[in-house]
Write a protein that holds these residues in place. Structure first.
Motif, short mmCIF file in Angstrom:
data_model
loop_
_atom_site.label_atom_id
_atom_site.label_comp_id
_atom_site.label_asym_id
_atom_site.label_seq_id
_atom_site.Cartn_x
_atom_site.Cartn_y
_atom_site.Cartn_z
N ARG A 138 37.67 33.04 48.98
CA ARG A 138 38.48 31.90 48.55
C ARG A 138 39.91 32.36 48.29
NH1 ARG A 138 34.59 30.05 50.27
NH2 ARG A 138 33.13 28.53 49.36
N GLY A 139 40.84 31.43 48.49
CA GLY A 139 42.23 31.65 48.10
C GLY A 139 42.54 30.79 46.88
N LEU A 140 43.28 31.34 45.93
CA LEU A 140 43.69 30.60 44.75
C LEU A 140 45.21 30.48 44.80
CD1 LEU A 140 41.44 32.33 42.04
CD2 LEU A 140 40.98 30.26 43.35
N ALA A 141 45.69 29.25 44.93
CA ALA A 141 47.12 29.01 45.19
C ALA A 141 47.74 28.17 44.10
CB ALA A 141 47.31 28.33 46.55
N ARG A 142 49.00 28.47 43.80
CA ARG A 142 49.73 27.65 42.83
C ARG A 142 51.20 27.63 43.18
NH1 ARG A 142 52.11 30.16 38.04
NH2 ARG A 142 52.26 32.41 38.32
#
Length: 368
Positions: A138-142
């Protein structure tokens, strides 16, 4: 039967290694029409796909990583792409290669600069990183400085929007559930508790509970104590109020699994079991916080991701309870449950937890 069950657990541990879920971290800083993208990728994931360990010694040196940096950049460019308002942005350059430690290990940090045709109001991110090699990645983006919440990016999914109106609550619920599913030590801790939740202490051993209602009440006490405890430390760790060493936390989590399994075999922990579970839950909560802590969120921007992630953790726990408790209730009076399932299962969990304790406290690898 015991040896067979232990072999299954050891095999499962290699496929679902606790807290080794694959996560990359994306942050975007927008200034008018200019965008800075920072991508942190775990070295263990890069090594799997690019074979960075040139000398095969099981350890990655900076020289090995630095030599293959162009390959790392190509993998990142193919795996992560974005547009602004539907329009492509032009690259302006990239920063010097660097590494940074996250709660789940060392990461390569790739910072790139982009210029877009107009002031950026929203980014559309297409994420394909490790889509062919790790279905659980998974990628966690902000978006740095924006009011929108971070997004959980699934490789191969449709492009996702990141902007001031972004909302990632549902994504973090799913991420919390995935964290439980991939955290074998958390699952085994719950399984160990549920095995004897249908029993009560009797002298120096255990005896079946007379009614299902009593077993449900005990399960509710255990789950509530664990939930309250880990929710407290999850919030404190995710917000940066507490930040114990990751290696120490992982070792303590393994120790909680070991002690719970040994208590199944011969009760020795004083007081009600929910008190022990609450104490151990404080440790597990710090372990849950890794994905949120690594996003660097603070204050109000942490609230929705924290609530969503914690809700996902609880739903994952309830799924374990729903699967196991009815079986334990049906078998609690049976000879096979008393002589084989509980002793065999608890012994196998204790053996695996002991290996984890050694591996995590001494930084050695005993399991393949």
């Amino acid at each position: 039967m015991i040896r067979w069950f232990a072999a299954l657990l050891l095999l499962a541990s290699s496929a679902a290694w606790s807290h080794q879920s694959s996560e990359a971290y994306l942050s975007y800083r927008v200034t008018g029409a200019d965008v800075e993208q920072r991508l942190d990728i775990a070295l263990r994931d890069l090594d799997r796909d690019l074979a960075l360990d040139a000398d095969g010694d099981g350890r990655l040196s900076w020289g090995e990583v630095r030599t293959r940096w162009p390959d790392i950049e190509r993998l990142a460019a193919d795996g992560v792409r974005f547009t602004a308002g539907g329009a492509a942005c032009a690259p302006k350059g990239s920063a010097t290669p660097q590494l940074e430690e996250h709660s789940d290990g060392m990461h390569a940090v790739l910072v790139t600069q982009w210029h877009c045709p107009a002031d950026v109001q929203e980014l559309q991110i297409t994420y394909r990183l490790f889509a062919a090699t790790d279905a659980g990645h998974r990628g966690l983006a902000r978006l740095v400085g924006a009011a929108g919440q971070p997004l959980v990016l699934v490789p191969g999914a449709a492009a996702q929007r990141l902007g001031v109106d972004s909302r990632g609550f549902a994504g973090f619920v799913i991420e919390g559930m995935a964290h439980i599913a991939g955290g074998l030590d958390h699952v085994l801790f719950l399984v160990t508790l549920l095995l004897v939740a249908v029993w009560h202490r009797h002298g120096r051993g255990w005896a079946p509970r007379a009614s299902a209602r009593s077993a449900f009440a005990e399960t509710l006490r255990l789950v509530t104590a664990f939930t309250v405890a880990h929710s407290i430390t999850l919030g404190l760790a995710a917000s940066g109020v507490i930040d114990p060493p990751a290696a120490a936390v992982e070792s303590l989590i393994a120790l909680t699994v070991l002690l719970a399994a040994l208590d199944n075999l011969r009760p020795f922990v004083p007081g009600p079991r929910w008190a022990m579970v609450g104490l151990f839950g404080l440790v597990h909560g710090v372990g849950f916080a890794g994905p949120l802590k690594d996003l660097g969120l603070r204050g109000a921007e942490l609230v929705l991701p924290l609530l969503g992630f914690n809700l996902g953790v609880e739903l994952g726990q309830l799924a374990v309870v729903a699967l196991l408790l009815p079986l334990a209730l049906a078998l609690r009076d049976r000879e096979v449950y008393r002589r084989w399932i509980v002793p065999g299962g608890s012994s196998a969990v204790a053996a695996l937890a002991l290996v984890w304790c050694v591996e995590r406290s001494l930084a050695v690898q005993l399991l393949p």
